[in-house]
Each structure stands twice: as C-alpha cells, then as structure tokens.
Design a protein around this motif. Sequence first.
Motif, PDB file in Angstrom:
ATOM      1  N   SER A   1       0.822  -1.216   0.000  1.00  0.00           N
ATOM      2  CA  SER A   1       0.000   0.000   0.000  1.00  0.00           C
ATOM      3  C   SER A   1       0.853   1.262   0.000  1.00  0.00           C
ATOM      4  O   SER A   1       0.339   2.341   0.245  1.00  0.00           O
ATOM      5  CB  SER A   1      -0.913   0.018   1.232  1.00  0.00           C
ATOM      6  N   SER A   2       2.145   1.119  -0.273  1.00  0.00           N
ATOM      7  CA  SER A   2       3.043   2.274  -0.244  1.00  0.00           C
ATOM      8  C   SER A   2       3.551   2.582  -1.634  1.00  0.00           C
ATOM      9  O   SER A   2       4.236   1.749  -2.261  1.00  0.00           O
ATOM     10  CB  SER A   2       4.232   2.004   0.692  1.00  0.00           C
ATOM     11  N   ALA A   3       3.237   3.772  -2.121  1.00  0.00           N
ATOM     12  CA  ALA A   3       3.706   4.171  -3.447  1.00  0.00           C
ATOM     13  C   ALA A   3       5.218   4.246  -3.500  1.00  0.00           C
ATOM     14  O   ALA A   3       5.823   4.125  -4.572  1.00  0.00           O
ATOM     15  CB  ALA A   3       3.095   5.516  -3.826  1.00  0.00           C
ATOM     16  N   ASN A   4       5.833   4.411  -2.362  1.00  0.00           N
ATOM     17  CA  ASN A   4       7.287   4.539  -2.299  1.00  0.00           C
ATOM     18  C   ASN A   4       7.990   3.256  -2.742  1.00  0.00           C
ATOM     19  O   ASN A   4       9.106   3.297  -3.272  1.00  0.00           O
ATOM     20  CB  ASN A   4       7.714   4.901  -0.878  1.00  0.00           C
ATOM     21  N   THR A   5       7.344   2.116  -2.513  1.00  0.00           N
ATOM     22  CA  THR A   5       7.951   0.834  -2.875  1.00  0.00           C
ATOM     23  C   THR A   5       7.213   0.135  -4.014  1.00  0.00           C
ATOM     24  O   THR A   5       7.625  -0.950  -4.442  1.00  0.00           O
ATOM     25  CB  THR A   5       7.970  -0.103  -1.657  1.00  0.00           C
ATOM     26  N   ALA A   6       6.134   0.726  -4.515  1.00  0.00           N
ATOM     27  CA  ALA A   6       5.354   0.116  -5.592  1.00  0.00           C
ATOM     28  C   ALA A   6       5.999   0.404  -6.951  1.00  0.00           C
ATOM     29  O   ALA A   6       6.669   1.417  -7.137  1.00  0.00           O
ATOM     30  CB  ALA A   6       3.923   0.646  -5.565  1.00  0.00           C
ATOM     31  N   SER A   7       5.776  -0.498  -7.885  1.00  0.00           N
ATOM     32  CA  SER A   7       6.334  -0.319  -9.226  1.00  0.00           C
ATOM     33  C   SER A   7       5.358  -0.809 -10.286  1.00  0.00           C
ATOM     34  O   SER A   7       4.513  -1.677 -10.021  1.00  0.00           O
ATOM     35  CB  SER A   7       7.663  -1.076  -9.362  1.00  0.00           C
ATOM     36  N   ASN A   8       5.451  -0.236 -11.456  1.00  0.00           N
ATOM     37  CA  ASN A   8       4.676  -0.674 -12.618  1.00  0.00           C
ATOM     38  C   ASN A   8       3.188  -0.821 -12.309  1.00  0.00           C
ATOM     39  O   ASN A   8       2.536  -1.772 -12.722  1.00  0.00           O
ATOM     40  CB  ASN A   8       5.223  -2.002 -13.155  1.00  0.00           C
ATOM     41  N   TYR A   9       2.645   0.107 -11.571  1.00  0.00           N
ATOM     42  CA  TYR A   9       1.245  -0.036 -11.177  1.00  0.00           C
ATOM     43  C   TYR A   9       0.310   0.843 -12.029  1.00  0.00           C
ATOM     44  O   TYR A   9       0.677   1.921 -12.481  1.00  0.00           O
ATOM     45  CB  TYR A   9       1.057   0.291  -9.704  1.00  0.00           C
ATOM     46  N   ALA A  10      -0.899   0.316 -12.202  1.00  0.00           N
ATOM     47  CA  ALA A  10      -1.975   1.089 -12.821  1.00  0.00           C
ATOM     48  C   ALA A  10      -3.081   1.350 -11.820  1.00  0.00           C
ATOM     49  O   ALA A  10      -4.012   2.101 -12.109  1.00  0.00           O
ATOM     50  CB  ALA A  10      -2.537   0.353 -14.029  1.00  0.00           C
ATOM     51  N   ALA A  11      -2.967   0.728 -10.642  1.00  0.00           N
ATOM     52  CA  ALA A  11      -3.948   0.958  -9.573  1.00  0.00           C
ATOM     53  C   ALA A  11      -3.284   0.626  -8.242  1.00  0.00           C
ATOM     54  O   ALA A  11      -2.521  -0.341  -8.142  1.00  0.00           O
ATOM     55  CB  ALA A  11      -5.187   0.089  -9.774  1.00  0.00           C
ATOM     56  N   ILE A  12      -3.575   1.438  -7.244  1.00  0.00           N
ATOM     57  CA  ILE A  12      -3.036   1.200  -5.913  1.00  0.00           C
ATOM     58  C   ILE A  12      -3.998   1.775  -4.878  1.00  0.00           C
ATOM     59  O   ILE A  12      -4.533   2.875  -5.053  1.00  0.00           O
ATOM     60  CB  ILE A  12      -1.622   1.818  -5.746  1.00  0.00           C
ATOM     61  N   VAL A  13      -4.268   1.010  -3.841  1.00  0.00           N
ATOM     62  CA  VAL A  13      -5.096   1.468  -2.726  1.00  0.00           C
ATOM     63  C   VAL A  13      -4.142   2.058  -1.690  1.00  0.00           C
ATOM     64  O   VAL A  13      -3.312   1.355  -1.126  1.00  0.00           O
ATOM     65  CB  VAL A  13      -5.929   0.324  -2.142  1.00  0.00           C
ATOM     66  N   ASP A  14      -4.276   3.359  -1.468  1.00  0.00           N
ATOM     67  CA  ASP A  14      -3.315   4.097  -0.651  1.00  0.00           C
ATOM     68  C   ASP A  14      -4.050   5.293  -0.055  1.00  0.00           C
ATOM     69  O   ASP A  14      -5.268   5.453  -0.230  1.00  0.00           O
ATOM     70  CB  ASP A  14      -2.148   4.540  -1.544  1.00  0.00           C
ATOM     71  N   GLY A  15      -3.318   6.155   0.656  1.00  0.00           N
ATOM     72  CA  GLY A  15      -3.916   7.318   1.300  1.00  0.00           C
ATOM     73  C   GLY A  15      -3.411   8.620   0.737  1.00  0.00           C
ATOM     74  O   GLY A  15      -2.566   8.659  -0.175  1.00  0.00           O
ATOM     75  N   THR A  16      -3.907   9.716   1.294  1.00  0.00           N
ATOM     76  CA  THR A  16      -3.561  11.046   0.783  1.00  0.00           C
ATOM     77  C   THR A  16      -2.090  11.372   0.964  1.00  0.00           C
ATOM     78  O   THR A  16      -1.547  12.220   0.248  1.00  0.00           O
ATOM     79  CB  THR A  16      -4.392  12.129   1.494  1.00  0.00           C
ATOM     80  N   TRP A  17      -1.426  10.707   1.922  1.00  0.00           N
ATOM     81  CA  TRP A  17      -0.016  10.998   2.188  1.00  0.00           C
ATOM     82  C   TRP A  17       0.883  10.694   0.987  1.00  0.00           C
ATOM     83  O   TRP A  17       1.983  11.229   0.892  1.00  0.00           O
ATOM     84  CB  TRP A  17       0.452  10.202   3.410  1.00  0.00           C
ATOM     85  N   ASP A  18       0.419   9.856   0.061  1.00  0.00           N
ATOM     86  CA  ASP A  18       1.221   9.509  -1.108  1.00  0.00           C
ATOM     87  C   ASP A  18       0.707  10.155  -2.395  1.00  0.00           C
ATOM     88  O   ASP A  18       1.156   9.790  -3.493  1.00  0.00           O
ATOM     89  CB  ASP A  18       1.267   7.982  -1.295  1.00  0.00           C
ATOM     90  N   SER A  19      -0.215  11.094  -2.280  1.00  0.00           N
ATOM     91  CA  SER A  19      -0.840  11.656  -3.476  1.00  0.00           C
ATOM     92  C   SER A  19       0.170  12.328  -4.407  1.00  0.00           C
ATOM     93  O   SER A  19       0.103  12.161  -5.636  1.00  0.00           O
ATOM     94  CB  SER A  19      -1.939  12.651  -3.095  1.00  0.00           C
ATOM     95  N   GLY A  20       1.100  13.106  -3.839  1.00  0.00           N
ATOM     96  CA  GLY A  20       2.074  13.800  -4.678  1.00  0.00           C
ATOM     97  C   GLY A  20       2.958  12.840  -5.443  1.00  0.00           C
ATOM     98  O   GLY A  20       3.215  13.020  -6.645  1.00  0.00           O
ATOM     99  N   MET A  21       3.429  11.790  -4.769  1.00  0.00           N
ATOM    100  CA  MET A  21       4.300  10.796  -5.410  1.00  0.00           C
ATOM    101  C   MET A  21       3.562  10.061  -6.528  1.00  0.00           C
ATOM    102  O   MET A  21       4.105   9.846  -7.619  1.00  0.00           O
ATOM    103  CB  MET A  21       4.782   9.804  -4.363  1.00  0.00           C
ATOM    104  N   ILE A  22       2.307   9.692  -6.268  1.00  0.00           N
ATOM    105  CA  ILE A  22       1.534   8.964  -7.279  1.00  0.00           C
ATOM    106  C   ILE A  22       1.216   9.864  -8.469  1.00  0.00           C
ATOM    107  O   ILE A  22       1.257   9.425  -9.632  1.00  0.00           O
ATOM    108  CB  ILE A  22       0.246   8.389  -6.652  1.00  0.00           C
ATOM    109  N   GLN A  23       0.921  11.112  -8.211  1.00  0.00           N
ATOM    110  CA  GLN A  23       0.653  12.045  -9.296  1.00  0.00           C
ATOM    111  C   GLN A  23       1.888  12.214 -10.183  1.00  0.00           C
ATOM    112  O   GLN A  23       1.774  12.304 -11.407  1.00  0.00           O
ATOM    113  CB  GLN A  23       0.203  13.394  -8.739  1.00  0.00           C
ATOM    114  N   ASP A  24       3.056  12.232  -9.582  1.00  0.00           N
ATOM    115  CA  ASP A  24       4.295  12.330 -10.362  1.00  0.00           C
ATOM    116  C   ASP A  24       4.477  11.109 -11.258  1.00  0.00           C
ATOM    117  O   ASP A  24       4.947  11.220 -12.397  1.00  0.00           O
ATOM    118  CB  ASP A  24       5.501  12.455  -9.425  1.00  0.00           C
TER     119      ASP A  24
END
Length: 446
Positions: A274-297
């Motif tokens: 559930s952490s965008a910091n360690t996720a790769s090659n994703y098209a969908a991820i269940v996560d929280g607002t704390w990772d919004s900036g990273m996922i948007q990038d």
Amino acid sequence: MKKKVLATLLATAMVAGCLVGCGGNSDSGSNTGSNTTSDSGSGSSSSSDSGSSSDSGSSSEVTDYGSGTITIWVAENTVEFTKAKADEFFAANPDMAGYSVTVEPVGEGDAAGNMLTDVEGGADIFGFAQDQITRLVSAGALSPIVGDNAAFVTSQNDAGAASAALVGEVAYAYPMTSDNGYFLYYDSSVVTDPSSLEKIIADCEAAGKNFYFEINSGWYQPAFFFATGCTLTYDTDSDGNFTACNVDYATDKGVVAMKEIIELNSSSAFQNGSSANTASNYAAIVDGTWDSGMIQDVLGDNYACAKLPSFTGSDGNTYQLSGFGGFKLLGIKPQTDSGKLAVCHALAQYLTGADVQLARYNEVGWGPSNLTAQQDAAVQADVALSALAEQLAHTIPQGNYPGDYWDLATALGDDVISGTLSTSSSDEELMNALQKFQDTCISYAQ
C-alpha cells in the motif's frame, strides 16, 4: 478573551483536575495563511467564540492566567506553521501573553509513545492518531474536554472526527484532520471502470500492470469484511480498558469476504502492498492522501482517484469495499495549574478551528475535519481528498484495538499470500480459519 470564555475554560480546568490520575494501566496498542482571529470556532477574543455562551463558573475568581512555557509536539512539516498560528493566537489574546510557546517536531506516532512512556515529561499539547486515544486516556495523558469546549468538538467537526475524539461519552481531544483513510488511485489510460474490482483487475492483467492492495494489514484487510456486513469493533470503558469484542467474521458473510481476498491474491496483477514509495509498474493502488504527490508524479496526465470499487461476491451479490477512516487529533496533557490548562485548551481549540485547518490544508495538504473548512473551494477541488471523502461515507471510524489484533490480521492475510488458504480451500476450512481468528479477537477483551 471574554469573561464567559474564561469561565468555561476554568470549568474545564477544574473538571480535568478532578479526573487526572483516574486512568488505569492498559496493554492496548495500535497499528498504525488566512485570517485566523475571526474564526467562530477559534480560541480568539471574537464575540462569536464557541465558549462565550457558557455561564458555568465565575470569572471573578482569577485575575490573570499566569505565565510560563507551553510545549507543543506536531509533525515536522507543520512546526513553523504551528508556531506562526500560536503567535497569532497570543497576539489576539494579550491577557494570555504571559506564556511563550516551544514547538517541537514529534510526529503523531512518536508523540503518543513518548507520552505513554513519560506523561510528566511530555508536551503540554500534542498531535496524535485517533487509534491511540484509549491508551493515552488510560495512562492519564489527556485532559478531558467539557462544556462549550466539548460542544465545539462535536458541532464544528464531521461526525467521524468528533466520534474519534471520544472515549465513552467524554471528549479528550480536538480533531485536526479527517484525511486518514484509503481509496483508489489509478491510471486512467489503463483502468476503464474504477467502480468494479473485477474490471480493474482485468484491465491491469491485460496491460501487464500491477494492482496494489495490502491484504495482510489490519488497517486495509477489513475493507472486504466490512463490505459484506461483518463487524469487528471493541468496546472500552471510560478508563480505556477493553470490555468486549463485537465480531462476526466466522459467518457466511465472512466466508464471502475471505473468498474475495483469496480471489484477488490469485490474480497475476496483484501485488501485496500500500506504499507508493515501494510500488512499481502499477496502474492501480489502494493508498492514502499521504502519497498523493508521489503517485501524481508517476501517473502524470493519467492520474485519477476514486472511492474503492465494488466486487461481486461468491454468493452473486455486489458489495462496496469499506474499511476504516482515521483522524489526527490534538490533545492536552493534564496540568496542575488551572490557568495554564485554560490557556492550553483555548490554544488547542484555536489551532483546530476552521480558519487554521484551512490554512494548514493550504500549507501542507492535511484534509480538514472542520465542516466549514471542508466546504472551501480548494478543498472541494482536491481530487484525492474528494475520493477519500466519498469513500469515508462507506467506512467506520477506526476505534481502539488491542495491539495483538494487528499481528493477528497480518497472520490471516499471510495465510492467503502463502497459499495456506487458497481457491482450493473448502468453505469448512475457511470457516475454521475465521472461527480461530474470531475467538482470538474475543480473547483480547477478556
């Protein structure tokens, strides 16, 4: 500060003094710039201050609040913001200006742990996550909130945040945010229908992309069980002791949820996490607002958000994924000096009022719990917060859970990930696993 506000704050201080030290010991644990002087929910000298209607106590008993230092613990990225807002508060309330403020970078998780270790040496005002409130009350680390201050908590904030600030019927904290939950981030060029779990999985599989969901977490895992109508909550008394566990996982609806978790795990697109910091090659991820900036990038122009999807269960019925909602709270350590305690309550109320919550959102992106701040155009236009707000309508506020619960939930999910529980497991085997889980949950409250 008007005399009636002083009376309310002094009443709070006197009641708090009577309740200090009543908490017992507990082994409970957990997982895991605008004009602020006119806010009707603030602690300023405005005539619209929520404390100005109280007639309790007598303001003639005290001529001043005294002097000293107030230490505040907040997350590192809000230290300068908090100091600036505290300075504004004292500028608007010169009768309290005998106090200086020291703001230190201690995050919500560390703050609760530090207070539990050494209440006397802890901060006077501190931020913490709502799942720590029972432990803090039990340790005598939180001053109760009464009178119009308590009315401020319940009337100015959304129902989930207000409920999170209570232990039993007593308020013990001022809500700061309503943004600690999870929802769906997705790549709009890959995911064609974010409302369906089956379609999300199919799109990710077809595109060779990953879908992240943390099924071995006591925070994320209940999304499936709550979806099918299962319950898992704990009752506590006013001292924070666990008195009962309300759980019905070992039922037909629990088996439906368990089968859906297993089905998700069987997909080639599924990745546990559930952490965008360690996720790769994703098209969908269940996560929280704390990772919004990273996922948007990562997703760029294809960045999109939605509430969690629904799924079709093994019984043919459609279920909306649910789960927990979470909140950041601001608590006050009990004080022997009633004047200082009154100032702490007034300052905490100010720091959690509508204007300051909105300013904090604009500064660091924390989602407001205050009902007025939530209606601001900038907050309404935030796609991540909007998705979370929509999802929170399908969740329950995370209450207080024994520390062992989180390990137990991890073990249940690990049994799926390892294949101990799989698509070949019989309904009887799944029911037995859920019965063991349920019985263990109950044992934590006995």
